[in-house]
Motif scaffolding. Sequence first.
Motif, PDB file in Angstrom:
ATOM      1  N   LEU A 204     -69.389 -22.018  -6.553  1.00  0.00           N
ATOM      2  CA  LEU A 204     -67.954 -22.142  -6.307  1.00  0.00           C
ATOM      3  C   LEU A 204     -67.298 -20.776  -6.450  1.00  0.00           C
ATOM      4  O   LEU A 204     -67.553 -20.067  -7.422  1.00  0.00           O
ATOM      5  N   TYR A 205     -66.454 -20.438  -5.485  1.00  0.00           N
ATOM      6  CA  TYR A 205     -65.695 -19.188  -5.555  1.00  0.00           C
ATOM      7  C   TYR A 205     -64.216 -19.525  -5.395  1.00  0.00           C
ATOM      8  O   TYR A 205     -63.797 -20.013  -4.337  1.00  0.00           O
ATOM      9  N   ASP A 206     -63.441 -19.321  -6.450  1.00  0.00           N
ATOM     10  CA  ASP A 206     -61.996 -19.536  -6.409  1.00  0.00           C
ATOM     11  C   ASP A 206     -61.345 -18.253  -5.918  1.00  0.00           C
ATOM     12  O   ASP A 206     -61.241 -17.272  -6.659  1.00  0.00           O
ATOM     13  N   LYS A 207     -60.916 -18.254  -4.664  1.00  0.00           N
ATOM     14  CA  LYS A 207     -60.412 -17.016  -4.073  1.00  0.00           C
ATOM     15  C   LYS A 207     -59.044 -16.631  -4.618  1.00  0.00           C
ATOM     16  O   LYS A 207     -58.651 -15.465  -4.533  1.00  0.00           O
ATOM     17  N   ALA A 208     -58.301 -17.577  -5.205  1.00  0.00           N
ATOM     18  CA  ALA A 208     -56.996 -17.260  -5.787  1.00  0.00           C
ATOM     19  C   ALA A 208     -57.126 -16.714  -7.203  1.00  0.00           C
ATOM     20  O   ALA A 208     -56.406 -15.806  -7.612  1.00  0.00           O
ATOM     21  N   GLU A 209     -58.071 -17.263  -7.971  1.00  0.00           N
ATOM     22  CA  GLU A 209     -58.293 -16.797  -9.347  1.00  0.00           C
ATOM     23  C   GLU A 209     -59.254 -15.619  -9.383  1.00  0.00           C
ATOM     24  O   GLU A 209     -59.221 -14.810 -10.305  1.00  0.00           O
ATOM     25  N   GLY A 210     -60.127 -15.535  -8.369  1.00  0.00           N
ATOM     26  CA  GLY A 210     -61.131 -14.477  -8.359  1.00  0.00           C
ATOM     27  C   GLY A 210     -62.238 -14.751  -9.347  1.00  0.00           C
ATOM     28  O   GLY A 210     -62.535 -13.931 -10.213  1.00  0.00           O
ATOM     29  N   ARG A 211     -62.892 -15.928  -9.211  1.00  0.00           N
ATOM     30  CA  ARG A 211     -63.963 -16.288 -10.146  1.00  0.00           C
ATOM     31  C   ARG A 211     -65.093 -16.962  -9.381  1.00  0.00           C
ATOM     32  O   ARG A 211     -64.861 -17.815  -8.536  1.00  0.00           O
ATOM     33  N   PHE A 212     -66.318 -16.552  -9.710  1.00  0.00           N
ATOM     34  CA  PHE A 212     -67.517 -17.087  -9.086  1.00  0.00           C
ATOM     35  C   PHE A 212     -68.322 -17.841 -10.134  1.00  0.00           C
ATOM     36  O   PHE A 212     -68.656 -17.294 -11.186  1.00  0.00           O
TER      37      PHE A 212
ATOM     38  N   PRO B 153     -66.044 -12.967 -13.147  1.00  0.00           N
ATOM     39  CA  PRO B 153     -64.801 -12.663 -12.443  1.00  0.00           C
ATOM     40  C   PRO B 153     -65.044 -11.739 -11.259  1.00  0.00           C
ATOM     41  O   PRO B 153     -65.880 -10.830 -11.321  1.00  0.00           O
ATOM     42  N   LEU B 154     -64.329 -11.994 -10.158  1.00  0.00           N
ATOM     43  CA  LEU B 154     -64.350 -11.132  -8.980  1.00  0.00           C
ATOM     44  C   LEU B 154     -62.908 -10.859  -8.571  1.00  0.00           C
ATOM     45  O   LEU B 154     -61.977 -11.420  -9.142  1.00  0.00           O
ATOM     46  N   GLU B 155     -62.735 -10.008  -7.567  1.00  0.00           N
ATOM     47  CA  GLU B 155     -61.383  -9.732  -7.123  1.00  0.00           C
ATOM     48  C   GLU B 155     -60.799 -10.932  -6.374  1.00  0.00           C
ATOM     49  O   GLU B 155     -61.519 -11.725  -5.763  1.00  0.00           O
ATOM     50  N   VAL B 156     -59.480 -11.075  -6.450  1.00  0.00           N
ATOM     51  CA  VAL B 156     -58.774 -12.104  -5.694  1.00  0.00           C
ATOM     52  C   VAL B 156     -58.768 -11.711  -4.218  1.00  0.00           C
ATOM     53  O   VAL B 156     -58.526 -10.562  -3.870  1.00  0.00           O
ATOM     54  N   ASP B 157     -59.065 -12.681  -3.345  1.00  0.00           N
ATOM     55  CA  ASP B 157     -59.063 -12.411  -1.900  1.00  0.00           C
ATOM     56  C   ASP B 157     -58.691 -13.703  -1.184  1.00  0.00           C
ATOM     57  O   ASP B 157     -59.531 -14.559  -0.918  1.00  0.00           O
ATOM     58  N   MET B 158     -57.400 -13.851  -0.848  1.00  0.00           N
ATOM     59  CA  MET B 158     -56.910 -15.079  -0.231  1.00  0.00           C
ATOM     60  C   MET B 158     -57.314 -15.206   1.234  1.00  0.00           C
ATOM     61  O   MET B 158     -57.051 -16.237   1.864  1.00  0.00           O
TER      62      MET B 158
ATOM     63  N   TYR C 110     -72.293  -9.656  -2.951  1.00  0.00           N
ATOM     64  CA  TYR C 110     -72.437  -9.400  -4.384  1.00  0.00           C
ATOM     65  C   TYR C 110     -73.838  -9.844  -4.816  1.00  0.00           C
ATOM     66  O   TYR C 110     -74.393 -10.790  -4.262  1.00  0.00           O
ATOM     67  N   ALA C 111     -74.383  -9.185  -5.808  1.00  0.00           N
ATOM     68  CA  ALA C 111     -75.688  -9.549  -6.371  1.00  0.00           C
ATOM     69  C   ALA C 111     -75.548  -9.791  -7.867  1.00  0.00           C
ATOM     70  O   ALA C 111     -74.896  -9.013  -8.578  1.00  0.00           O
ATOM     71  N   PHE C 112     -76.175 -10.877  -8.349  1.00  0.00           N
ATOM     72  CA  PHE C 112     -76.089 -11.242  -9.762  1.00  0.00           C
ATOM     73  C   PHE C 112     -77.488 -11.543 -10.291  1.00  0.00           C
ATOM     74  O   PHE C 112     -78.321 -12.140  -9.604  1.00  0.00           O
TER      75      PHE C 112
ATOM     76  N   GLY D 185     -76.770 -13.605 -15.641  1.00  0.00           N
ATOM     77  CA  GLY D 185     -75.530 -14.010 -14.992  1.00  0.00           C
ATOM     78  C   GLY D 185     -74.597 -12.858 -14.690  1.00  0.00           C
ATOM     79  O   GLY D 185     -73.466 -13.070 -14.254  1.00  0.00           O
ATOM     80  N   LYS D 186     -75.036 -11.627 -14.911  1.00  0.00           N
ATOM     81  CA  LYS D 186     -74.172 -10.464 -14.739  1.00  0.00           C
ATOM     82  C   LYS D 186     -74.377  -9.817 -13.367  1.00  0.00           C
ATOM     83  O   LYS D 186     -75.449  -9.910 -12.767  1.00  0.00           O
ATOM     84  N   ALA D 187     -73.328  -9.131 -12.912  1.00  0.00           N
ATOM     85  CA  ALA D 187     -73.393  -8.425 -11.638  1.00  0.00           C
ATOM     86  C   ALA D 187     -74.392  -7.277 -11.723  1.00  0.00           C
ATOM     87  O   ALA D 187     -74.461  -6.571 -12.733  1.00  0.00           O
ATOM     88  N   LEU D 188     -75.155  -7.096 -10.648  1.00  0.00           N
ATOM     89  CA  LEU D 188     -76.154  -6.026 -10.602  1.00  0.00           C
ATOM     90  C   LEU D 188     -75.604  -4.749  -9.987  1.00  0.00           C
ATOM     91  O   LEU D 188     -76.167  -3.673 -10.196  1.00  0.00           O
TER      92      LEU D 188
END
Length: 223
Positions: free
Chosen positions: A125-133, A148-153, A203-205, A210-213
């Motif tokens: 799940l990617y919440d594009k308003a909150e910026g969370r994967f 957390p990721l950047e917000v992208d509507m 993105y790679a995790f 669970g962390k970004a690579l």
Amino acid sequence: RNRNLVSVDPITGEVLWIRKGYEREAELFGDREFVMVLPPGKKEVQVLSAMDGRLLGTRMISKEMQRWTTVGRHILIWRKVVGDNPFKGRWELALYDPWAEKNVWSQPISGDTKGDLVGLDAVALYDKAEGRFVVLDIFSGERLLDEPLEVDMHIKGVYVVRSEEIYMLVTNRGAQYPRNNKTPQIQPMPQGTGSAFVSGNIYAFDRATGKALWDRPAILEQW
């Protein structure tokens, strides 16, 4: 003929039981205990015993349930939360048990969430308003990843693939051509699993931590 539901021993080929009068387009799902039969266009599921084919009862699937996929005898759904619930009015993703008529697990989500199935045992799940994967175990609802990721509507969809060590998230804004652009607008050739152009980020995790690579995502343009 061709309207029978037949249970067969996969090893010996012996017919265990037969029930008659089912439409060929009926949807079947279940586990070692129950067989669920959902006729096309209907909301009432017949529940049969997997052992002998006896009709154990029926259960209703409400129109509010937007079905995503089945997991054994359960259904992965998303719907608006109703009733006496602190999340009333919000959306939820849930694994629903139609026989018990209750959720196995549920996860509140926003209407801005995009998702993708990851194999047969996880959902991303990617919440594009909150910026969370987030990646959830499809059977238990346990969080396998939460970053957390950047917000992208502008995101229209996401694609998630995995290896033994990595989750790869691809976000897609769609391939946009400017007005009056003289560049030829190329359409992808049809393929079995879809062939939409992608403009977005990769993105790679690490699956273990669970962390970004990567420090920053790779950028795709009309790929």
